[in-house]
Design a protein around this motif. Structure first.
Motif, PDB file in Angstrom:
ATOM      1  N   ASN A  52       0.816  -1.223   0.000  1.00 40.31           N
ATOM      2  CA  ASN A  52       0.000   0.000   0.000  1.00 40.31           C
ATOM      3  C   ASN A  52       0.844   1.265   0.000  1.00 40.31           C
ATOM      4  O   ASN A  52       0.512   2.249   0.658  1.00 40.31           O
ATOM      5  N   ASN A  53       1.952   1.223  -0.712  1.00 40.46           N
ATOM      6  CA  ASN A  53       2.832   2.394  -0.773  1.00 40.46           C
ATOM      7  C   ASN A  53       3.263   2.687  -2.202  1.00 40.46           C
ATOM      8  O   ASN A  53       4.453   2.880  -2.480  1.00 40.46           O
ATOM      9  N   ALA A  54       2.313   2.718  -3.123  1.00 40.79           N
ATOM     10  CA  ALA A  54       2.672   2.900  -4.537  1.00 40.79           C
ATOM     11  C   ALA A  54       3.312   4.259  -4.784  1.00 40.79           C
ATOM     12  O   ALA A  54       2.794   5.301  -4.348  1.00 40.79           O
ATOM     13  N   ALA A  55       4.431   4.249  -5.494  1.00 40.18           N
ATOM     14  CA  ALA A  55       5.145   5.494  -5.797  1.00 40.18           C
ATOM     15  C   ALA A  55       4.378   6.349  -6.798  1.00 40.18           C
ATOM     16  O   ALA A  55       4.497   7.573  -6.796  1.00 40.18           O
ATOM     17  N   VAL A  56       3.586   5.698  -7.639  1.00 39.40           N
ATOM     18  CA  VAL A  56       2.817   6.444  -8.650  1.00 39.40           C
ATOM     19  C   VAL A  56       1.831   7.407  -7.972  1.00 39.40           C
ATOM     20  O   VAL A  56       1.584   8.499  -8.461  1.00 39.40           O
ATOM     21  N   PRO A 242       9.200   9.746 -14.405  1.00 42.56           N
ATOM     22  CA  PRO A 242       8.349  10.918 -14.629  1.00 42.56           C
ATOM     23  C   PRO A 242       6.919  10.766 -14.124  1.00 42.56           C
ATOM     24  O   PRO A 242       6.254  11.766 -13.879  1.00 42.56           O
ATOM     25  N   PHE A 243       6.436   9.526 -13.948  1.00 39.04           N
ATOM     26  CA  PHE A 243       5.043   9.381 -13.485  1.00 39.04           C
ATOM     27  C   PHE A 243       4.930   9.032 -12.000  1.00 39.04           C
ATOM     28  O   PHE A 243       3.854   8.696 -11.514  1.00 39.04           O
ATOM     29  N   TYR A 244       6.047   9.103 -11.271  1.00 46.31           N
ATOM     30  CA  TYR A 244       5.986   8.943  -9.816  1.00 46.31           C
ATOM     31  C   TYR A 244       5.653  10.304  -9.193  1.00 46.31           C
ATOM     32  O   TYR A 244       6.364  11.280  -9.406  1.00 46.31           O
ATOM     33  N   ARG A 245       4.599  10.353  -8.398  1.00 45.61           N
ATOM     34  CA  ARG A 245       4.175  11.616  -7.783  1.00 45.61           C
ATOM     35  C   ARG A 245       4.819  11.787  -6.400  1.00 45.61           C
ATOM     36  O   ARG A 245       5.117  10.801  -5.718  1.00 45.61           O
ATOM     37  N   VAL A 246       4.958  13.052  -6.025  1.00 44.40           N
ATOM     38  CA  VAL A 246       5.350  13.391  -4.648  1.00 44.40           C
ATOM     39  C   VAL A 246       4.370  14.452  -4.155  1.00 44.40           C
ATOM     40  O   VAL A 246       4.192  15.489  -4.794  1.00 44.40           O
ATOM     41  N   TYR A 247       3.702  14.188  -3.040  1.00 41.98           N
ATOM     42  CA  TYR A 247       2.787  15.154  -2.424  1.00 41.98           C
ATOM     43  C   TYR A 247       3.526  15.828  -1.269  1.00 41.98           C
ATOM     44  O   TYR A 247       4.098  15.140  -0.418  1.00 41.98           O
ATOM     45  N   PHE A 248       3.500  17.154  -1.279  1.00 44.64           N
ATOM     46  CA  PHE A 248       4.232  17.925  -0.268  1.00 44.64           C
ATOM     47  C   PHE A 248       3.324  18.270   0.915  1.00 44.64           C
ATOM     48  O   PHE A 248       2.106  18.125   0.825  1.00 44.64           O
ATOM     49  N   ASN A 249       3.956  18.763   1.980  1.00 44.36           N
ATOM     50  CA  ASN A 249       3.168  19.060   3.192  1.00 44.36           C
ATOM     51  C   ASN A 249       2.243  20.260   3.018  1.00 44.36           C
ATOM     52  O   ASN A 249       1.385  20.521   3.849  1.00 44.36           O
ATOM     53  N   ASP A 250       2.428  21.017   1.893  1.00 46.59           N
ATOM     54  CA  ASP A 250       1.500  22.128   1.619  1.00 46.59           C
ATOM     55  C   ASP A 250       0.406  21.701   0.640  1.00 46.59           C
ATOM     56  O   ASP A 250      -0.249  22.549   0.027  1.00 46.59           O
ATOM     57  N   ASN A 251       0.243  20.362   0.460  1.00 47.65           N
ATOM     58  CA  ASN A 251      -0.773  19.764  -0.413  1.00 47.65           C
ATOM     59  C   ASN A 251      -0.497  19.915  -1.907  1.00 47.65           C
ATOM     60  O   ASN A 251      -1.320  19.519  -2.723  1.00 47.65           O
ATOM     61  N   SER A 252       0.647  20.491  -2.285  1.00 50.03           N
ATOM     62  CA  SER A 252       0.970  20.563  -3.713  1.00 50.03           C
ATOM     63  C   SER A 252       1.514  19.213  -4.162  1.00 50.03           C
ATOM     64  O   SER A 252       1.903  18.363  -3.336  1.00 50.03           O
ATOM     65  N   VAL A 253       1.544  19.007  -5.481  1.00 54.38           N
ATOM     66  CA  VAL A 253       2.029  17.740  -6.022  1.00 54.38           C
ATOM     67  C   VAL A 253       3.007  18.013  -7.157  1.00 54.38           C
ATOM     68  O   VAL A 253       2.840  18.959  -7.935  1.00 54.38           O
ATOM     69  N   GLN A 254       4.050  17.186  -7.215  1.00 56.41           N
ATOM     70  CA  GLN A 254       5.052  17.288  -8.275  1.00 56.41           C
ATOM     71  C   GLN A 254       5.445  15.883  -8.698  1.00 56.41           C
ATOM     72  O   GLN A 254       5.190  14.926  -7.969  1.00 56.41           O
ATOM     73  N   LYS A 255       6.074  15.781  -9.857  1.00 55.58           N
ATOM     74  CA  LYS A 255       6.654  14.486 -10.230  1.00 55.58           C
ATOM     75  C   LYS A 255       7.977  14.318  -9.478  1.00 55.58           C
ATOM     76  O   LYS A 255       8.620  15.308  -9.141  1.00 55.58           O
ATOM     77  N   GLU A 256       8.314  13.066  -9.199  1.00 57.81           N
ATOM     78  CA  GLU A 256       9.547  12.752  -8.455  1.00 57.81           C
ATOM     79  C   GLU A 256      10.760  13.445  -9.090  1.00 57.81           C
ATOM     80  O   GLU A 256      10.853  13.523 -10.310  1.00 57.81           O
ATOM     81  N   SER A 336       8.309  21.648  -0.007  1.00 54.15           N
ATOM     82  CA  SER A 336       8.403  21.959  -1.448  1.00 54.15           C
ATOM     83  C   SER A 336       9.672  22.715  -1.827  1.00 54.15           C
ATOM     84  O   SER A 336      10.017  22.794  -2.992  1.00 54.15           O
ATOM     85  N   SER A 337      10.400  23.233  -0.838  1.00 60.59           N
ATOM     86  CA  SER A 337      11.653  23.918  -1.164  1.00 60.59           C
ATOM     87  C   SER A 337      12.823  22.946  -1.359  1.00 60.59           C
ATOM     88  O   SER A 337      13.908  23.349  -1.761  1.00 60.59           O
ATOM     89  N   ASN A 338      12.592  21.647  -1.071  1.00 63.54           N
ATOM     90  CA  ASN A 338      13.661  20.660  -1.281  1.00 63.54           C
ATOM     91  C   ASN A 338      14.036  20.588  -2.760  1.00 63.54           C
ATOM     92  O   ASN A 338      13.173  20.684  -3.629  1.00 63.54           O
ATOM     93  N   GLN A 339      15.333  20.358  -3.018  1.00 58.15           N
ATOM     94  CA  GLN A 339      15.765  20.248  -4.408  1.00 58.15           C
ATOM     95  C   GLN A 339      15.378  18.883  -4.995  1.00 58.15           C
ATOM     96  O   GLN A 339      14.908  18.785  -6.119  1.00 58.15           O
ATOM     97  N   TYR A 340      15.596  17.827  -4.200  1.00 58.07           N
ATOM     98  CA  TYR A 340      15.293  16.477  -4.663  1.00 58.07           C
ATOM     99  C   TYR A 340      14.283  15.824  -3.714  1.00 58.07           C
ATOM    100  O   TYR A 340      14.349  16.029  -2.499  1.00 58.07           O
ATOM    101  N   TYR A 341      13.385  15.006  -4.298  1.00 52.04           N
ATOM    102  CA  TYR A 341      12.349  14.380  -3.456  1.00 52.04           C
ATOM    103  C   TYR A 341      11.796  13.138  -4.129  1.00 52.04           C
ATOM    104  O   TYR A 341      11.668  13.072  -5.348  1.00 52.04           O
ATOM    105  N   THR A 342      11.505  12.160  -3.309  1.00 54.98           N
ATOM    106  CA  THR A 342      10.844  10.946  -3.769  1.00 54.98           C
ATOM    107  C   THR A 342      10.011  10.381  -2.622  1.00 54.98           C
ATOM    108  O   THR A 342      10.378  10.538  -1.443  1.00 54.98           O
ATOM    109  N   SER A 343       8.895   9.731  -2.980  1.00 52.42           N
ATOM    110  CA  SER A 343       8.119   8.978  -1.989  1.00 52.42           C
ATOM    111  C   SER A 343       8.041   7.515  -2.412  1.00 52.42           C
ATOM    112  O   SER A 343       7.077   6.818  -2.106  1.00 52.42           O
ATOM    113  N   ASN A 344       9.071   7.079  -3.125  1.00 51.52           N
ATOM    114  CA  ASN A 344       9.159   5.685  -3.561  1.00 51.52           C
ATOM    115  C   ASN A 344       9.659   4.831  -2.394  1.00 51.52           C
ATOM    116  O   ASN A 344      10.821   4.957  -1.985  1.00 51.52           O
TER     117      ASN A 344
END
Lengths: 401, 79
Positions: A52-56, A242-256, A336-344
């Protein structure tokens, strides 16, 4: 998929029935100058996982996945005028998977085009072995193609045995030139992330891997042999997906987003010991470190027990432990100010256990009385990860000689 | 301070190096006719062919890979 599996088995059986009347190949007194069939292996596997921890979907959501894999490799040999042995290995593999997480590239889809895919991976290799001076040189080419990923690989290797033939040094170099299709999550597309109406229009970017490997194997005595292995792997290009999402603590979303270089150093050690007349202890340890901050230890032990000379049972256990990469954080905890991020979660800190057993049949008159079917091996394993992912795999190896 | 942190690693490396030297120095030359146990199919110093898919999923589901004689790249494993 059932058709593909049966098709592969059918091709194999047809191919080897053609060899049914082939005379016995080389003995110690005769070495064929002609190219002759040596052996073939069909390896089939079924793999399924739950988690239950899909990176997508940013580290939450189903990781349910199933994969059917079939690989066939055929080996031919010949001796040249200088009495050197040439081995040619041709291999073709076919994977078909269904994945719940890939389906979520488009969050509105229940069953999008990305919920399943097929991968084909052929390879060829050529080895030249000089038994007189104990050297072997070889080269190989490989490729792997799936919808969003293409890979071309090449390798060369050199081995030299010690004068007493009890030790062997091997050096190997490999390169993989890969292309990643830029398929972004649908909500993050702004014209450049592809077009669902035209599958061939996705832009691609490079991911290249280069590795050098040194190993040394040594016979210690009549029952024990060991091996040291050191690899150095350098990766460059798009190392995030490119299709792995990262959700930030301010509720924004970016690709990994991950660094575009990675240096890996795995160091391995193997030791195999024949205990008495019926039990073998096979062991493997690996230390791994990379410049993303991941350190891992792997310990693997298996103990084939020869119930009869033609039937063995092999229980096995593997323990693995890793630290997280510096850029990992779970769902909605990145800043969201981090340069690199992943939730994989494959790059998070966890321990895993993998255990199971296998059987091996090598009857002198062939498996099921089929002379060409030299060996049947079956193996089952259960894998658990401390962050909840678990999987099962069952594999079969048929060897034809 | 750095030296203090390095000490356990150095100690571990020293233990590994001493063990390796001890093992290798205890080698006896084994003649071809004495290798019947070493030549057993289960004694090969590599993964089995049947472990091919296992190795693939482990390299996809875990951060570490390599040093097992297999591939060190190629293939996505993105799901």
């Amino acid at each position: 998929m059932k058709k593909i599996c049966l098709g592969v088995v059918g091709i194999v059986l047809t191919f080897f029935s053609a060899y049914a009347q082939t005379p016995q190949k080389d003995s110690s007194t005769y070495k064929s100058r002609k190219l002759t069939f040596d052996e073939a292996n069909l390896v089939s596997s079924y793999y399924k996982q739950e988690g239950n921890n899909a990176a997508v979907t940013g580290g939450i959501g189903s990781q349910k996945l199933s994969d059917i894999s079939n690989t066939i490799d055929v080996k031919f040999i010949k001796w040249d005028r200088k009495d050197r042995k040439h081995s040619f290995d041709l291999e073709v593999g076919l994977d078909h998977y269904t994945s719940a997480s890939s389906d979520q590239v488009d969050l509105k889809a229940n069953s999008s085009a990305s919920h399943a895919d097929t991968r084909i991976f052929p390879s060829v290799s050529w080895l030249i072995e000089n038994e007189k001076n104990g050297t072997t040189i070889g080269a190989g080419l490989s490729s792997s193609t799936e919808f969003d990923y293409q890979s071309i690989g090449a390798n060369i290797n050199f081995s030299k045995k010690t004068n007493n033939r009890n030790g062997e040094f091997t050096a190997k170099a490999q390169a993989f030139i890969d292309k990643v299709s830029l398929i972004y999550p649908t909500e993050l597309r702004s014209g450049g992330g592809g077009d669902d109406d035209d599958d061939d229009d996705y832009a691609t970017t490079a991911r290249n891997s280069y590795s050098g490997s040194l190993s040394y194997s040594q016979i210690i005595n009549q029952r024990l042999q060991i091996m040291f292995i050191a690899d150095l792997i350098s990766q460059k290009g798009l190392l995030s997906l490119p299709f792995y999402r990262v959700y930030f603590n301010d509720n924004s979303v970016q690709k990994e987003n991950l660094p575009d270089t990675r240096m890996k150093i795995p160091l391995g050690f193997r030791a195999n010991y024949f205990i008495g007349d019926k039990v073998i202890l096979r062991s493997f340890y690996r230390y791994y470190h990379d410049d993303w901050g991941l350190t891992a230890h792997t310990v693997e032990v298996e103990a084939p027990v020869k119930v009869t000379p033609f039937f063995s049972i092999t229980p096995f256990y593997r323990y693995y432990k890793q630290t997280a990469v510096d850029y990992f954080a779970p769902y909605k905890t990145h800043i969201s100010s981090n340069q690199y991020y992943t939730s994989n979660f494959d790059l998070s800190a966890f321990n895993s256990n993998f255990y199971g057993a296998g059987i091996r049949l090598t009857p002198p008159k062939g498996v099921f009385g089929i002379q060409q079917l030299n060996m049947l091996e079956l193996r089952y394993g259960h894998y658990t990860r401390t962050n909840g992912l678990n999987s099962d795999i069952v594999s079969m190896n048929l060897k034809f000689k | 301070m750095k030296l203090v942190k390095l000490k356990p690693k150095v100690n571990r490396l020293a233990v590994v190096a001493v063990s390796a030297v001890a093992i290798l120095s205890s080698c006896t030359t084994v003649k071809e006719y004495q290798k019947n146990k070493l030549n057993d199919g289960e004694m090969t110093l590599s993964s089995r062919k049947i472990q091919k898919t296992e190795s693939s999923f482990q390299s996809y589901r875990e951060g570490a890979s390599g040093a097992n004689g297999g591939k060190t790249g190629g293939g996505c494993g993105c799901n």
